[in-house]
Design a protein around this motif. Structure first.
Motif, PDB file in Angstrom:
ATOM      1  N   THR A 109       5.669   4.083   2.562  1.00 49.12           N
ATOM      2  CA  THR A 109       5.159   5.412   2.224  1.00 49.12           C
ATOM      3  C   THR A 109       6.308   6.385   1.999  1.00 49.12           C
ATOM      4  O   THR A 109       6.317   7.149   1.018  1.00 49.12           O
ATOM      5  N   ASP A 110       7.293   6.364   2.887  1.00 53.10           N
ATOM      6  CA  ASP A 110       8.439   7.266   2.761  1.00 53.10           C
ATOM      7  C   ASP A 110       9.202   7.028   1.460  1.00 53.10           C
ATOM      8  O   ASP A 110       9.638   7.977   0.797  1.00 53.10           O
ATOM      9  N   LEU A 111       9.373   5.751   1.099  1.00 53.37           N
ATOM     10  CA  LEU A 111      10.073   5.435  -0.150  1.00 53.37           C
ATOM     11  C   LEU A 111       9.327   5.996  -1.355  1.00 53.37           C
ATOM     12  O   LEU A 111       9.930   6.554  -2.275  1.00 53.37           O
ATOM     13  N   LEU A 112       8.013   5.846  -1.346  1.00 47.90           N
ATOM     14  CA  LEU A 112       7.212   6.327  -2.463  1.00 47.90           C
ATOM     15  C   LEU A 112       7.280   7.847  -2.567  1.00 47.90           C
ATOM     16  O   LEU A 112       7.418   8.400  -3.672  1.00 47.90           O
ATOM     17  N   VAL A 113       7.207   8.526  -1.435  1.00 45.75           N
ATOM     18  CA  VAL A 113       7.303   9.991  -1.442  1.00 45.75           C
ATOM     19  C   VAL A 113       8.674  10.439  -1.937  1.00 45.75           C
ATOM     20  O   VAL A 113       8.790  11.403  -2.709  1.00 45.75           O
ATOM     21  N   HIS A 114       9.710   9.727  -1.511  1.00 47.20           N
ATOM     22  CA  HIS A 114      11.067  10.072  -1.965  1.00 47.20           C
ATOM     23  C   HIS A 114      11.154  10.014  -3.487  1.00 47.20           C
ATOM     24  O   HIS A 114      11.705  10.930  -4.123  1.00 47.20           O
ATOM     25  N   HIS A 115      10.614   8.960  -4.093  1.00 48.57           N
ATOM     26  CA  HIS A 115      10.702   8.842  -5.548  1.00 48.57           C
ATOM     27  C   HIS A 115       9.737   9.775  -6.257  1.00 48.57           C
ATOM     28  O   HIS A 115      10.011  10.200  -7.385  1.00 48.57           O
ATOM     29  N   LEU A 116       8.644  10.122  -5.616  1.00 46.98           N
ATOM     30  CA  LEU A 116       7.780  11.173  -6.165  1.00 46.98           C
ATOM     31  C   LEU A 116       8.575  12.451  -6.377  1.00 46.98           C
ATOM     32  O   LEU A 116       8.446  13.120  -7.415  1.00 46.98           O
ATOM     33  N   HIS A 117       9.425  12.783  -5.420  1.00 48.18           N
ATOM     34  CA  HIS A 117      10.206  14.020  -5.523  1.00 48.18           C
ATOM     35  C   HIS A 117      11.300  13.950  -6.581  1.00 48.18           C
ATOM     36  O   HIS A 117      11.885  14.986  -6.923  1.00 48.18           O
ATOM     37  N   GLN A 118      11.579  12.759  -7.099  1.00 48.62           N
ATOM     38  CA  GLN A 118      12.562  12.634  -8.183  1.00 48.62           C
ATOM     39  C   GLN A 118      11.933  12.863  -9.560  1.00 48.62           C
ATOM     40  O   GLN A 118      12.650  12.998 -10.556  1.00 48.62           O
ATOM     41  N   GLU A 119      10.604  12.880  -9.606  1.00 49.58           N
ATOM     42  CA  GLU A 119       9.910  13.040 -10.885  1.00 49.58           C
ATOM     43  C   GLU A 119       9.830  14.510 -11.291  1.00 49.58           C
ATOM     44  O   GLU A 119       9.667  15.393 -10.443  1.00 49.58           O
ATOM     45  N   THR A 120       9.933  14.754 -12.587  1.00 49.10           N
ATOM     46  CA  THR A 120       9.717  16.100 -13.136  1.00 49.10           C
ATOM     47  C   THR A 120       8.296  16.155 -13.665  1.00 49.10           C
ATOM     48  O   THR A 120       7.968  15.512 -14.672  1.00 49.10           O
ATOM     49  N   LEU A 121       7.446  16.897 -12.978  1.00 50.92           N
ATOM     50  CA  LEU A 121       6.037  16.948 -13.340  1.00 50.92           C
ATOM     51  C   LEU A 121       5.756  18.158 -14.218  1.00 50.92           C
ATOM     52  O   LEU A 121       6.319  19.233 -13.997  1.00 50.92           O
ATOM     53  N   PRO A 122       4.873  18.007 -15.206  1.00 53.90           N
ATOM     54  CA  PRO A 122       4.481  19.168 -16.008  1.00 53.90           C
ATOM     55  C   PRO A 122       3.655  20.133 -15.160  1.00 53.90           C
ATOM     56  O   PRO A 122       3.107  19.745 -14.110  1.00 53.90           O
ATOM     57  N   PRO A 123       3.529  21.394 -15.567  1.00 52.18           N
ATOM     58  CA  PRO A 123       2.692  22.328 -14.821  1.00 52.18           C
ATOM     59  C   PRO A 123       1.258  21.799 -14.704  1.00 52.18           C
ATOM     60  O   PRO A 123       0.715  21.247 -15.656  1.00 52.18           O
ATOM     61  N   GLN A 124       0.680  21.953 -13.514  1.00 56.80           N
ATOM     62  CA  GLN A 124      -0.693  21.497 -13.262  1.00 56.80           C
ATOM     63  C   GLN A 124      -0.861  20.015 -13.583  1.00 56.80           C
ATOM     64  O   GLN A 124      -1.878  19.585 -14.138  1.00 56.80           O
ATOM     65  N   ALA A 125       0.146  19.234 -13.249  1.00 55.37           N
ATOM     66  CA  ALA A 125       0.098  17.798 -13.525  1.00 55.37           C
ATOM     67  C   ALA A 125      -1.098  17.160 -12.840  1.00 55.37           C
ATOM     68  O   ALA A 125      -1.466  17.515 -11.716  1.00 55.37           O
ATOM     69  N   GLU A 126      -1.705  16.205 -13.543  1.00 57.45           N
ATOM     70  CA  GLU A 126      -2.789  15.410 -12.956  1.00 57.45           C
ATOM     71  C   GLU A 126      -2.183  14.159 -12.345  1.00 57.45           C
ATOM     72  O   GLU A 126      -1.550  13.357 -13.036  1.00 57.45           O
ATOM     73  N   VAL A 127      -2.380  14.003 -11.035  1.00 53.72           N
ATOM     74  CA  VAL A 127      -1.767  12.906 -10.287  1.00 53.72           C
ATOM     75  C   VAL A 127      -2.858  12.103  -9.595  1.00 53.72           C
ATOM     76  O   VAL A 127      -3.820  12.662  -9.056  1.00 53.72           O
ATOM     77  N   ASP A 179      16.238 -15.501   8.138  1.00 54.69           N
ATOM     78  CA  ASP A 179      15.990 -14.185   7.556  1.00 54.69           C
ATOM     79  C   ASP A 179      14.775 -13.533   8.210  1.00 54.69           C
ATOM     80  O   ASP A 179      13.695 -14.108   8.258  1.00 54.69           O
ATOM     81  N   ASP A 180      14.966 -12.337   8.726  1.00 55.33           N
ATOM     82  CA  ASP A 180      13.854 -11.594   9.322  1.00 55.33           C
ATOM     83  C   ASP A 180      13.773 -10.188   8.751  1.00 55.33           C
ATOM     84  O   ASP A 180      13.342  -9.255   9.391  1.00 55.33           O
ATOM     85  N   LYS A 181      14.224 -10.067   7.478  1.00 57.04           N
ATOM     86  CA  LYS A 181      14.196  -8.790   6.776  1.00 57.04           C
ATOM     87  C   LYS A 181      13.280  -8.893   5.560  1.00 57.04           C
ATOM     88  O   LYS A 181      13.216  -9.923   4.889  1.00 57.04           O
ATOM     89  N   GLU A 182      12.592  -7.806   5.298  1.00 59.61           N
ATOM     90  CA  GLU A 182      11.735  -7.705   4.116  1.00 59.61           C
ATOM     91  C   GLU A 182      12.350  -6.697   3.158  1.00 59.61           C
ATOM     92  O   GLU A 182      12.760  -5.612   3.578  1.00 59.61           O
ATOM     93  N   GLU A 183      12.394  -7.056   1.887  1.00 64.26           N
ATOM     94  CA  GLU A 183      12.877  -6.119   0.877  1.00 64.26           C
ATOM     95  C   GLU A 183      11.693  -5.425   0.221  1.00 64.26           C
ATOM     96  O   GLU A 183      10.787  -6.074  -0.306  1.00 64.26           O
ATOM     97  N   LEU A 184      11.702  -4.088   0.294  1.00 60.87           N
ATOM     98  CA  LEU A 184      10.715  -3.287  -0.423  1.00 60.87           C
ATOM     99  C   LEU A 184      11.318  -2.837  -1.743  1.00 60.87           C
ATOM    100  O   LEU A 184      12.517  -2.530  -1.815  1.00 60.87           O
TER     101      LEU A 184
END
Length: 220
Positions: free
Chosen positions: A16-34, A203-208
């Protein structure tokens, strides 16, 4: 910001945190539909609403839909919540940005659970039962220049997600890879994952991974 997580609803975690981080990298148009597909607590949807977007949040779980509504009230943010199966509740609409943190964990069961907490993460033997539907059906809901941001595990075939999105005419790539330690679910099926060849050695790591896909063409 105060949020609650109801029993049986997926607790926001690293994906969830990763997705929110990349959301903030997007340039959204005014009143964007998400659109937030598989909203859970509504954490990602509300992050988009804080940016001024007009957000629709969808989840098949009535508990999750209720949870998202409660958190929207607590945050004093507008949020349109629809209960339903993935993209079905928004058929015929179009969006500037589609976000999704869907179930993607490979599981011994061939089908997705119909109830219970595992419905938020288990997605069939290859982890793709939900991912395939999103990759095949989300592109038609994107406006020209619209973006799909999708988080998934490397265990569930990100290259297949890219292949399907590109076949649908989108420009798609992986924009981040992030390793985390196995959580309780993956630890509990470690032997099964090794037997499938999805995990090697100690290996006990997961790559997201975060996949970003763009519908070519100019907005408007």
């Amino acid at each position: 910001m105060t949020t609650v997580t109801l029993p049986g609803v997926y607790t926001a975690q690293d994906d969830t945190d990763l997705l929110v981080h990349h959301l903030h990298q997007e340039t959204l148009p005014p009143q964007a539909e998400v659109l937030d597909v598989g909203t859970g607590t509504g954490a990602v949807a509300l992050a988009a609403a804080r940016l001024g977007a007009r957000v629709t949040a969808v989840d098949i779980s009535w508990r999750a839909a209720l949870n998202a509504k409660v958190n929207a009230v607590l945050a004093r943010l507008p949020l349109r919540v629809r209960r339903g199966d993935l993209l079905a509740p928004v058929s015929g609409r179009s969006f500037d940005l589609i976000l999704s943190n869907p179930p993607y964990v490979p599981a011994p069961a061939a089908s997705c659970p119909r109830r219970g907490g595992a419905r938020a993460w288990d997605a069939g033997r290859d982890g793709r039962l939900v991912l395939d539907r999103i990759c095949q059906n989300a592109p038609v809901l994107l406006r020209p220049g619209g973006v799909l941001l999708l988080v998934q595990s490397a265990l569930s075939g990100p290259q297949e997600s890219l292949r399907q999105l590109r076949a649908a005419g989108l420009r798609a790539g992986i924009v981040e890879r992030h390793c985390i330690a196995f959580g309780p679910v993956l630890r509990s099926r470690n032997d099964w994952l090794r037997g499938r060849g999805l995990v090697e050695g100690d290996d006990d790591k997961e790559e997201l991974v975060i996949i970003r896909a763009v519908r070519l063409g100019r907005p408007g």
